[in-house]
Design an enzyme around this catalytic site. Structure first.
Site: not given
Ligand SMILES: Nc1ncnc2c1ncn2[C@@H]1O[C@H](COP(=O)(O)OP(=O)(O)OP(=O)(O)O)[C@@H](O)[C@H]1O
Length: 829
Positions: A456-458, A461, A463-464, A601
């Protein structure tokens, strides 16, 4: 949007500086992270960093590299085919009542059982061949209710899919084909329990029960894997080499075993559960085959990837199936034959891992799918959803067209590809044998297998990945590598788990379903709050796996989509849209503030849409507020540059009164103000300041006035100012913000009697001249001016403005008088 970069920032030296500031400057889209944290010196202290210090800070900053997430780019390029529709089409081909009747008895047998039967008892070849031939000879239109626009795409896909079935005499292929067909029949039958096809021959519209649709997709995916394997089984490269197939077989056997296990264990219980992801479920349950990357509704392929992929796979299939050569690999047993049939699965899934990126479907896509399958357009789809849906369709076409083109341009380079595949394949196979599953295809978290559907994304820190669980639910699987990280950072990761556990059941926070920290001692240290080894780095090959609720799209992408819609126009995003999502943002942040957690954040990319609601993610740098204070103390300043509060820049320094500057909830409120500003104006408040130091200077300057362009709604302006007050004590808290007049418009004041009469009079006039649109509007305007003179600005107006107001009123009266005179003359004539 801003284009700040780490290097640019580093080049400009601070006037003075001491503080190491670990920042995440945003990428040009402003709403996402940049590639890494880095350390810089702040300007407010008098001493300066010594060179070794400075180097150390820089090194420290690289401790947690934050590569730019692929999905965090500005470009949303959904590429989808509506695979379930195809399934449904087949269903509708067979969908006479008698077919449904005939399948009824089968329905009583558990689906998984029958699926397993299909796998273990391949059916009579002849009948399968007939069926395959029938299938292959079926004109595209016979596939039922496939939307016209997609028919072309499907037909090419179908030709690939069905080709092996027509190869009579190639027993192994046919066996697999029959197996696939059988699987499909089983799942069709299963689906038909609840699926109500309302397909009439002319309109070919269909109605599907969504629960079933979801399950069917999942099982279709299972069938698809087999089918893809089958396609490849017939493959031999352009030179007629089949040795590669034989080489892959070892890995295949493992894969088959895993897959059948996955089916057996994972699909063995009656599939009554729909995916937990609601609106996304239609797009989420297709399994992205490792062997034959294909364009399906779950696979997002950036164009270059798509092109490459189609060259490697789709084109390959096409070419290969044009030159079918029977595999010569000898098989003595049924299982072996099956393994051979599925040899293609040994194509390294790592290729798939890097190449395939799951597109983040959003709620709109879910709606789109529903529209396509149900054949009726939901009336309540928002313009956003509609728009995204349209884009999806457009992109489907372009995606497929592209794939066709690239496949036709494909050149075979057998030796090179073979070598690569061989090495990766054997590596994967040996790793699979060791673990009992293929780590490139599956994740194992606490003994439970999740099949990877794509990245999906990273984040900086982690990776997803999108992953499917045994119950066909879709999750996001966050994988964090611990090796090489300092213990403090690793501690931070584990703390995220702690926060998520604390926030379990809170429906505006992304839910942690399961997790595993492979380095148990680290976890132990975190849990006990004892950090014995905080100077050293994690040596063990440890990982943190977090199984999370799956989010369809993040706010950053939603916003860029919205802004694209408004392209060029002067208007702002629809206020009700703003209200809706702003309220959800507030509620999510309120939840963590109530739990004494400061996120630190907050940015659009950290709000994910799940079943139509925004949920907060990424507690990687969140901090708990100690019980005896309202603030937190940090060793380093953190956050994403464009959303960082003044105190986040100056954390731990001393203010003019000699007090240590700390970050607390108000720091998050500032970030929320930046998000709202971005929602309203399409950019963050300090976007014109490109470098770190320019930003630092203006944000930390109490006298700097943020530029607010005029807005028609003064409450909205006021709301932003309440969040972006420089003095943190002046910023509103969330409970106040939730009651702000922008969200809760004030009830019109009770009018004094004479004014009430005037209004009644105006309403009567408006009614009497309702045929004269202009006069009616003038009446309304007049009434508005009389009732809400302060709406021009809620603050007290200077006398001259009141005079202007009166002037406006009298001019309106005159116009009205004239207008009425005209309309009276018109009636008489
Ligand atoms: N539950 C989820 N569902 C869908 N996508 C997710 C989910 N969690 C994270 N993502 C995607 O993965 C990206 C990285 O995730 P996350 O922000 O949690 O990682 P990180 O390493 O902490 O990143 P960051 O650098 O932003 O701190 C997110 O921007 C988002 O696009």
């Amino acid at each position: 949007m801003e284009g700040e970069t780490a290097t640019a920032n580093l080049l400009e030296p601070p006037a003075t500086g001491t503080k190491p500031i670990s920042i995440r400057p945003i990428n040009p889209s402003e709403s996402t992270n940049v590639s890494r944290s880095f350390t810089l010196s702040s300007t407010t202290s008098s001493s300066s960093s010594s060179p070794p210090d400075f180097l150390r800070h820089i090194q420290a900053a690289f401790k947690r590299p934050r590569p730019l997430g692929k999905m965090q780019s500005n470009s949303i390029m959904p590429r989808r085919l509506v695979a379930p529709l195809r399934q449904a089409s087949r269903g509708s081909t067979l969908n006479t009542d008698c077919t449904l009747e005939a399948k009824k008895t089968q329905d009583e047998i558990p689906l998984s059982h029958r699926l397993m039967e299909c796998i273990s008892q391949p059916k009579n070849t002849a009948s399968d061949t007939v069926e395959a031939q029938e299938d292959a000879s079926m004109p595209p239109s016979e596939y039922g209710s496939t939307v016209d626009a997609h028919e072309e795409n499907y037909s090419s896909f179908n030709s690939l899919r069905d080709q092996p079935r027509s190869f009579t005499g190639r027993r192994s292929n046919i066996t697999t084909a029959s197996l696939v067909t059988e699987c499909e029949q089983v799942l069709l039958a299963e689906g038909q329990k609840k699926v109500h096809f309302a397909a009439d021959s002319t309109s070919r519209s269909q109605e599907m029960d969504w629960d079933v649709g979801n399950q069917m997709e999942a099982v279709t995916a299972a069938g698809q894997i087999l089918r893809d394997q089958n396609i490849q089984t017939t493959d031999v490269d352009g030179n007629g080499n089949s040795s590669l197939l034989a080489n892959r077989t070892l890995g295949v056997a493992d894969q088959i075993h895993q897959f059948s296990n996955f089916l057996q264990n994972d699909l063995s219980h009656p599939m009554t559960q729909a995916s937990v992801v609601g609106s996304s479920f239609t797009t989420t349950t297709l399994i992205n085959s490792t062997s034959a990357p294909m364009i399906n509704s779950t696979t997002y392929c950036p164009q270059s990837h798509l092109a490459r992929k189609s060259t490697e796979s789709l084109g390959e299939h096409k070419l290969k199936s044009e030159h079918p050569v029977q595999s010569s690999y000898p098989f003595s047993k049924n299982e072996n034959r099956l393994a051979a049939d599925q040899t293609a699965i040994a194509v390294p899934s790592s290729t798939t891992e890097t190449d395939s990126e799951v597109k983040r479907p959003n709620v709109a896509e879910g709606t789109r799918n529903s529209m396509l399958i149900k054949g009726d357009v939901p009336k309540d789809t928002s313009p956003l959803e509609d728009n995204v849906a349209k884009e999806c369709v457009t992109d489907i076409h372009s995606g497929v067209r592209l794939s066709k083109v690239s496949s036709s341009n494909m050149k075979l380079e057998p030796s090179k590809t073979e070598k690569q595949e061989k090495s990766v394949g054997s590596k994967a196979a040996s790793s699979s044998r060791k673990k009992g599953y293929d780590p490139d295809t599956f994740f194992k978290v606490n003994g439970k297998l999740y099949q990877r559907l794509g990245k999906i994304g990273s984040g900086g820190s982690s990776e997803v990945h999108k992953a499917i669980a045994s119950d066909c639910s879709i999750y996001a699987l966050k994988k964090i590598k611990l090796k090489g990280r300092d213990y403090a950072t690793a501690y931070g990761f584990c703390q995220e788990i702690e926060y998520l556990k604390r926030l379990k059941g809170k429906n505006n926070i992304i839910q942690l379903i399961d997790y595993e920290v492979t380095d148990k001692s680290l976890l132990h240290e975190v849990m006990n709050g004892s950090m014995s080894n905080n100077e050293s780095r994690v040596k063990e090959d440890g990982y943190i796996y977090m199984v999370l609720e799956y989010g369809e799209i993040d706010l950053a992408h939603m916003l860029s989509q919205k802004w694209r819609e408004l392209d060029g126009s002067e208007s702002i995003i629809d206020e009700n849209w703003l209200r809706f999502y702003w309220q959800q943002i507030l509620l999510a942040v309120n939840t963590i503030h109530d739990e004494r957690i400061v996120h630190s954040d907050l940015k659009p990319a950290n709000f994910l849409l799940v079943r139509g609601s925004l949920k907060l993610i990424d507690f990687g740098i969140a901090k708990a507020i100690m019980c005896d204070t309202t603030n937190i103390q940090r060793d380093t300043q953190v956050g994403t540059l464009s959303y960082m509060s003044p105190e986040a820049f100056m954390c731990n320094e001393t203010d003019a009164n000699g007090n240590t500057i700390k970050c607390g909830r108000p720091s998050d409120i500032w970030s929320l103000g930046c998000i709202l500003y971005q929602m309203v104006y399409g950019r963050t408040p300090f976007s014109e300041y490109k470098t770190f130091w320019a930003k630092f200077k203006v944000i930390t300057d109490p006298n700097h006035a943020i530029l607010y362009e005029p807005l028609s709604n003064p409450w909205l302006l006021d709301l932003m100012k309440k969040c972006l007050a420089w003095d943190r004590n002046e910023r509103w808290r969330i409970p106040q913000l939730l009651q702000h007049p922008f969200l809760v418009p004030p009830v019109p004041p009770q009018l004094p009697a004479p004014l009430e009469q005037t209004c009644t009079l105006l309403q009567l006039i408006a009614k009497s001249c309702e045929n004269d649109g202009k006069a009616s509007i003038l009446c309304m305007q007049l009434q508005n001016l009389l009732v809400h003179p302060t709406q021009i600005s809620y603050e007290a107006l200077p006398v001259c403005q009141y005079q202007k107001l009166l002037c406006d009123v009298s001019s309106l009266c005159l116009q009205l008088q004239e207008q009425l005179g005209n309309s009276e003359r018109g009636t008489k004539m």
